[in-house]
Design a protein around this motif. Sequence first.
Motif, mmCIF file in Angstrom:
data_model
loop_
_atom_site.group_PDB
_atom_site.id
_atom_site.type_symbol
_atom_site.label_atom_id
_atom_site.label_comp_id
_atom_site.label_asym_id
_atom_site.label_seq_id
_atom_site.Cartn_x
_atom_site.Cartn_y
_atom_site.Cartn_z
ATOM 1 N N CYS A 25 0.866 -1.180 0.000
ATOM 2 C CA CYS A 25 0.000 0.000 0.000
ATOM 3 C C CYS A 25 0.901 1.228 0.000
ATOM 4 C CB CYS A 25 -0.890 -0.007 1.238
ATOM 5 S SG CYS A 25 -2.001 1.409 1.333
ATOM 6 N N ASP A 29 -0.874 7.139 -0.414
ATOM 7 C CA ASP A 29 -2.265 6.771 -0.660
ATOM 8 C C ASP A 29 -2.956 6.363 0.638
ATOM 9 O OD1 ASP A 29 -1.769 7.254 -3.277
ATOM 10 O OD2 ASP A 29 -2.207 5.246 -4.005
ATOM 11 N N CYS A 55 -3.757 -1.168 3.095
ATOM 12 C CA CYS A 55 -4.962 -0.833 2.339
ATOM 13 C C CYS A 55 -5.150 -1.714 1.110
ATOM 14 C CB CYS A 55 -4.968 0.645 1.944
ATOM 15 S SG CYS A 55 -3.729 1.127 0.734
ATOM 16 N N CYS A 56 -4.102 -2.343 0.641
ATOM 17 C CA CYS A 56 -4.212 -3.228 -0.524
ATOM 18 C C CYS A 56 -4.283 -4.690 -0.113
ATOM 19 C CB CYS A 56 -3.026 -3.008 -1.459
ATOM 20 S SG CYS A 56 -2.862 -1.320 -2.078
ATOM 21 N N ILE A 63 -11.726 -0.705 -1.908
ATOM 22 C CA ILE A 63 -10.421 -0.290 -2.430
ATOM 23 C C ILE A 63 -9.843 -1.365 -3.340
ATOM 24 C CG2 ILE A 63 -8.033 0.285 -1.824
ATOM 25 C CD1 ILE A 63 -10.074 2.449 -1.157
ATOM 26 N N CYS A 65 -6.182 -1.934 -5.695
ATOM 27 C CA CYS A 65 -4.848 -1.375 -5.952
ATOM 28 C C CYS A 65 -4.237 -1.977 -7.202
ATOM 29 C CB CYS A 65 -3.915 -1.652 -4.772
ATOM 30 S SG CYS A 65 -4.477 -0.939 -3.217
ATOM 31 N N VAL A 72 -3.529 3.092 -5.256
ATOM 32 C CA VAL A 72 -4.975 2.844 -5.313
ATOM 33 C C VAL A 72 -5.496 3.315 -6.664
ATOM 34 C CG1 VAL A 72 -7.210 3.447 -4.315
ATOM 35 C CG2 VAL A 72 -5.238 3.066 -2.818
ATOM 36 N N LEU A 75 -11.860 3.356 -6.161
ATOM 37 C CA LEU A 75 -12.577 3.599 -4.912
ATOM 38 C C LEU A 75 -14.058 3.435 -5.227
ATOM 39 C CD1 LEU A 75 -12.876 4.525 -1.986
ATOM 40 C CD2 LEU A 75 -12.704 6.895 -2.781
#
Length: 330
Positions: A25, A29, A55-56, A63, A65, A72, A75
Amino acid sequence: MTTKLFLIVFIFLSYTTPSLSKRYCHPQDKKVLLQIKKEFNNPTLLSSWKPNSDCCQDRWHGIHCNHKTSHVDSLDLSYDHNLTSQFPPSIGNLPYLVNLSLFHLPKLTGQIPQSISKLTNLKVLSIGVTNMSGPIPNFLSQLKSLVTLNLSFNNFCGTLPPFLHLLPNLKEIFLGGNKFTGPIPCSYGYLNDEYPNFPNLELSYNQLSGKLPMSLGRVNFSHLSLKDNKFEGDASMLFGANKMTEAIDISWNSFTFDFGKVELPKTLSILDVSHNHVYGNLPAGIENVSWLNVSYNRLCGEIPKGGHDHDVYTYIHNKCLCGSPLPSCK
């Protein structure tokens, strides 16, 4: 032998195991996403967006990626009746976004922020079934990569954005279900002008009015809907024997033109001209349209035989249409 086996295992793992130093991630981002969560007022929908997770790799809700760049690129948040906030301006700080979709968030308010103009890689902008309002801002003309613009069923108002023909890759426009007023800009006849086959234009359920620009006849729409507005005058330029149009819906307006002089596209399978002031005879080939509604007009003449079977509600409330499924012609 042991050394050779170790080397083989080492080489194999080096090709199949991600590097421990790889950042899945992108840190910038992730920082932006946590700020977006804050601007969304920390909704339950985003409970998976945790500072101590990735986040990934940890699949933050909505989300996606690009694993080559760790940025990212999508969304997509939808179906939350409890999310209450204005549109987060920090979304504009995700420069690698390709898809932005905010759908069925009825308590999402505010206008489209100027920060969105920084998303120059964006291909899909979809904001639908929200309580967002205001005019469509001119700075959206900076989104040159945009392919699909979907702003359906919100409270957007003002006139239709005249700059859409300046977006060279735009192929789909969905602006139905808002409060737009005024006419269709003449510039819409030059949408994607280098290749005038334009898949979808959806402007239904607004308060649009006036006459259609003749330039609109230049565009080879695949699906076109102007339903439930206040248009008047001629709409015959939308038809043409050489077009590849599959669906036209101009119902619930005040169009007035001679339908018998229209040449229907051979590809047309859905046609709704009901609840207008269309007069004349039914055009040649209309019996081949699989879904048809010409009711509540001023049409006359005999209904063509053959082709698809249509019920009485397809033709009712016209001046003097006759023949099956209506009473026979005298």
